[in-house]
Scaffold this motif. Structure first.
Motif, mmCIF file in Angstrom:
data_model
loop_
_atom_site.group_PDB
_atom_site.id
_atom_site.type_symbol
_atom_site.label_atom_id
_atom_site.label_comp_id
_atom_site.label_asym_id
_atom_site.label_seq_id
_atom_site.Cartn_x
_atom_site.Cartn_y
_atom_site.Cartn_z
ATOM 1 N N ASP A 1 0.853 -1.196 0.000
ATOM 2 C CA ASP A 1 0.000 0.000 0.000
ATOM 3 C C ASP A 1 0.889 1.246 0.000
ATOM 4 O OD1 ASP A 1 -1.947 1.925 0.308
ATOM 5 O OD2 ASP A 1 -2.799 1.062 2.135
ATOM 6 N N THR A 2 0.641 2.157 -0.919
ATOM 7 C CA THR A 2 1.457 3.374 -1.008
ATOM 8 C C THR A 2 0.799 4.559 -0.294
ATOM 9 O OG1 THR A 2 0.499 3.925 -3.160
ATOM 10 C CG2 THR A 2 2.573 2.664 -3.150
ATOM 11 N N THR A 3 -0.281 4.294 0.438
ATOM 12 C CA THR A 3 -0.916 5.348 1.219
ATOM 13 C C THR A 3 0.020 5.785 2.342
ATOM 14 O OG1 THR A 3 -3.081 4.366 0.776
ATOM 15 C CG2 THR A 3 -2.951 5.963 2.588
ATOM 16 N N SER A 4 0.168 7.084 2.524
ATOM 17 C CA SER A 4 1.038 7.611 3.574
ATOM 18 C C SER A 4 0.463 7.305 4.956
ATOM 19 C CB SER A 4 1.189 9.124 3.382
ATOM 20 O OG SER A 4 2.001 9.658 4.391
ATOM 21 N N ILE A 5 1.336 6.897 5.859
ATOM 22 C CA ILE A 5 0.966 6.647 7.260
ATOM 23 C C ILE A 5 1.763 7.628 8.105
ATOM 24 C CG2 ILE A 5 0.916 4.950 9.129
ATOM 25 C CD1 ILE A 5 0.984 2.771 6.869
ATOM 26 N N PRO A 6 1.127 8.754 8.506
ATOM 27 C CA PRO A 6 1.859 9.802 9.223
ATOM 28 C C PRO A 6 1.946 9.550 10.725
ATOM 29 C CG PRO A 6 -0.368 10.531 8.790
ATOM 30 C CD PRO A 6 -0.235 9.158 8.174
ATOM 31 N N SER A 7 2.974 10.145 11.320
ATOM 32 C CA SER A 7 3.141 10.039 12.773
ATOM 33 C C SER A 7 2.088 10.860 13.520
ATOM 34 C CB SER A 7 4.533 10.504 13.187
ATOM 35 O OG SER A 7 4.755 11.852 12.810
ATOM 36 N N GLY A 8 1.620 11.940 12.909
ATOM 37 C CA GLY A 8 0.599 12.777 13.548
ATOM 38 C C GLY A 8 1.157 13.804 14.508
ATOM 39 N N GLU A 9 2.403 13.650 14.872
ATOM 40 C CA GLU A 9 3.093 14.589 15.758
ATOM 41 C C GLU A 9 4.583 14.296 15.668
ATOM 42 O OE1 GLU A 9 3.229 13.269 20.225
ATOM 43 O OE2 GLU A 9 1.229 12.782 19.446
ATOM 44 N N PRO A 10 5.424 15.197 16.180
ATOM 45 C CA PRO A 10 6.861 14.919 16.144
ATOM 46 C C PRO A 10 7.221 13.689 16.986
ATOM 47 C CG PRO A 10 6.461 17.248 16.514
ATOM 48 C CD PRO A 10 5.137 16.549 16.659
ATOM 49 N N VAL A 11 7.994 12.801 16.382
ATOM 50 C CA VAL A 11 8.502 11.613 17.067
ATOM 51 C C VAL A 11 9.979 11.471 16.714
ATOM 52 C CG1 VAL A 11 6.280 10.404 17.097
ATOM 53 C CG2 VAL A 11 7.839 10.052 15.166
ATOM 54 N N GLU A 12 10.689 10.728 17.528
ATOM 55 C CA GLU A 12 12.104 10.494 17.243
ATOM 56 C C GLU A 12 12.360 9.061 16.781
ATOM 57 O OE1 GLU A 12 16.466 11.203 19.334
ATOM 58 O OE2 GLU A 12 14.710 12.280 20.071
ATOM 59 N N PHE A 13 11.418 8.178 17.094
ATOM 60 C CA PHE A 13 11.588 6.766 16.787
ATOM 61 C C PHE A 13 10.302 6.189 16.211
ATOM 62 C CE2 PHE A 13 14.008 7.915 20.548
ATOM 63 C CZ PHE A 13 15.285 7.516 20.211
ATOM 64 N N VAL A 14 10.452 5.175 15.378
ATOM 65 C CA VAL A 14 9.325 4.369 14.915
ATOM 66 C C VAL A 14 9.758 2.912 15.033
ATOM 67 C CG1 VAL A 14 7.815 3.767 12.986
ATOM 68 C CG2 VAL A 14 8.487 6.156 13.347
ATOM 69 N N LEU A 15 8.888 2.119 15.624
ATOM 70 C CA LEU A 15 9.140 0.688 15.744
ATOM 71 C C LEU A 15 8.149 -0.042 14.858
ATOM 72 C CD1 LEU A 15 10.436 -1.816 17.129
ATOM 73 C CD2 LEU A 15 8.663 -1.587 18.903
ATOM 74 N N GLU A 16 8.658 -0.911 13.979
ATOM 75 C CA GLU A 16 7.804 -1.765 13.170
ATOM 76 C C GLU A 16 7.909 -3.189 13.699
ATOM 77 O OE1 GLU A 16 7.832 0.564 8.893
ATOM 78 O OE2 GLU A 16 9.161 -1.168 9.126
ATOM 79 N N VAL A 17 6.738 -3.788 13.943
ATOM 80 C CA VAL A 17 6.654 -5.167 14.415
ATOM 81 C C VAL A 17 5.613 -5.883 13.552
ATOM 82 C CG1 VAL A 17 7.373 -4.593 16.779
ATOM 83 C CG2 VAL A 17 4.932 -4.626 16.203
ATOM 84 N N PRO A 18 5.533 -7.212 13.640
ATOM 85 C CA PRO A 18 4.557 -7.926 12.818
ATOM 86 C C PRO A 18 3.136 -7.389 13.014
ATOM 87 C CG PRO A 18 6.070 -9.471 13.839
ATOM 88 C CD PRO A 18 6.342 -8.122 14.453
ATOM 89 N N GLY A 19 2.386 -7.353 11.910
ATOM 90 C CA GLY A 19 1.025 -6.824 11.942
ATOM 91 C C GLY A 19 0.134 -7.542 12.940
ATOM 92 N N GLY A 20 -0.587 -6.776 13.741
ATOM 93 C CA GLY A 20 -1.502 -7.306 14.737
ATOM 94 C C GLY A 20 -0.856 -7.639 16.072
ATOM 95 N N ARG A 21 0.449 -7.593 16.137
ATOM 96 C CA ARG A 21 1.169 -7.997 17.363
ATOM 97 C C ARG A 21 0.848 -7.078 18.537
ATOM 98 N NH1 ARG A 21 2.497 -12.085 20.080
ATOM 99 N NH2 ARG A 21 4.623 -12.214 20.813
ATOM 100 N N THR A 22 0.699 -5.778 18.283
ATOM 101 C CA THR A 22 0.412 -4.855 19.389
ATOM 102 C C THR A 22 -0.958 -5.145 19.998
ATOM 103 O OG1 THR A 22 -0.407 -3.162 17.852
ATOM 104 C CG2 THR A 22 1.907 -3.018 18.526
ATOM 105 N N VAL A 23 -1.924 -5.529 19.164
ATOM 106 C CA VAL A 23 -3.249 -5.879 19.674
ATOM 107 C C VAL A 23 -3.158 -7.155 20.497
ATOM 108 C CG1 VAL A 23 -5.597 -6.545 19.033
ATOM 109 C CG2 VAL A 23 -4.456 -4.686 17.809
ATOM 110 N N GLU A 24 -2.456 -8.164 19.967
ATOM 111 C CA GLU A 24 -2.275 -9.430 20.691
ATOM 112 C C GLU A 24 -1.683 -9.218 22.073
ATOM 113 O OE1 GLU A 24 0.206 -12.180 18.544
ATOM 114 O OE2 GLU A 24 -0.959 -11.917 16.706
ATOM 115 N N LEU A 25 -0.710 -8.311 22.175
ATOM 116 C CA LEU A 25 0.004 -8.101 23.436
ATOM 117 C C LEU A 25 -0.625 -7.030 24.320
ATOM 118 C CD1 LEU A 25 3.673 -8.291 22.092
ATOM 119 C CD2 LEU A 25 2.387 -10.074 23.298
ATOM 120 N N GLY A 26 -1.614 -6.317 23.816
ATOM 121 C CA GLY A 26 -2.247 -5.253 24.604
ATOM 122 C C GLY A 26 -1.390 -4.005 24.709
ATOM 123 N N ILE A 27 -0.553 -3.751 23.718
ATOM 124 C CA ILE A 27 0.288 -2.548 23.692
ATOM 125 C C ILE A 27 -0.549 -1.396 23.160
ATOM 126 C CG2 ILE A 27 2.329 -1.492 22.635
ATOM 127 C CD1 ILE A 27 3.529 -4.395 22.573
#
Length: 151
Positions: A109-135
């Motif tokens: 997907d080439t749709t832009s995914i913005p941070s929405g605010e200034p951030v210094e880091f981005v973490l990419e993990v497997p899709g759905g993992r944050t929901v599974e872990l309750g993050i």
């Protein structure tokens, strides 16, 4: 006496140098409401690394990810061109607070995914993992590159 101070200083420096090198950039911990979640991460901190990210990877272990270090706070955006696996993107402030999570970014997907605010880091993990872990947004991230370790 001066020579002894110089020798002592050199010995202390030699002893402490290995300790500084031992900081493990590959370990990242997220502290959420339901506990601590450890990930093994690759760190990318160059424009070339940022541009490539996890493109062309065919798989990612459940406890693995990629940490993008932008070295200063700024608004960023990502896309999934040439990315074959779904990803969760955690947008993290300079002090280790998760500001926002984009869950299950779609491969190619080439749709832009913005941070929405200034951030210094981005973490990419497997899709759905944050929901599974309750993050969730507001949780803390600990990593050697994050200023206060998420505390």
């Amino acid at each position: 006496m001066h020579l002894l101070k110089v020798i002592y200083g050199a010995l202390v420096a030699l002893l402490l140098l290995p300790l500084a090198a031992c900081a493990d950039d590959s370990r990242l911990v997220i502290k959420s409401q339901n506990g601590e979640h450890a990930f093994t991460v690759e760190v990318v901190d160059t424009p070339e690394g940022h541009a490539r990210g996890l493109m062309f990877r065919q798989s990612l272990a459940p406890d693995a990810g990629m940490l993008f270090d932008f070295k200063q706070s700024r608004e960023v955006s990502f896309w999934m061109q040439n990315t074959f696996i779904p990803l969760d993107m955690l947008f993290i402030t300079h002090d280790g607070v998760i500001a926002r999570i984009h869950v299950n970014a779609r491969p190619h997907d080439t749709t832009s995914i913005p941070s929405g605010e200034p951030v210094e880091f981005v973490l990419e993990v497997p899709g759905g993992r944050t929901v599974e872990l309750g993050i969730a947004a507001g949780d803390k991230v600990e990593h050697p590159r994050i200023a206060d370790g998420g505390n």
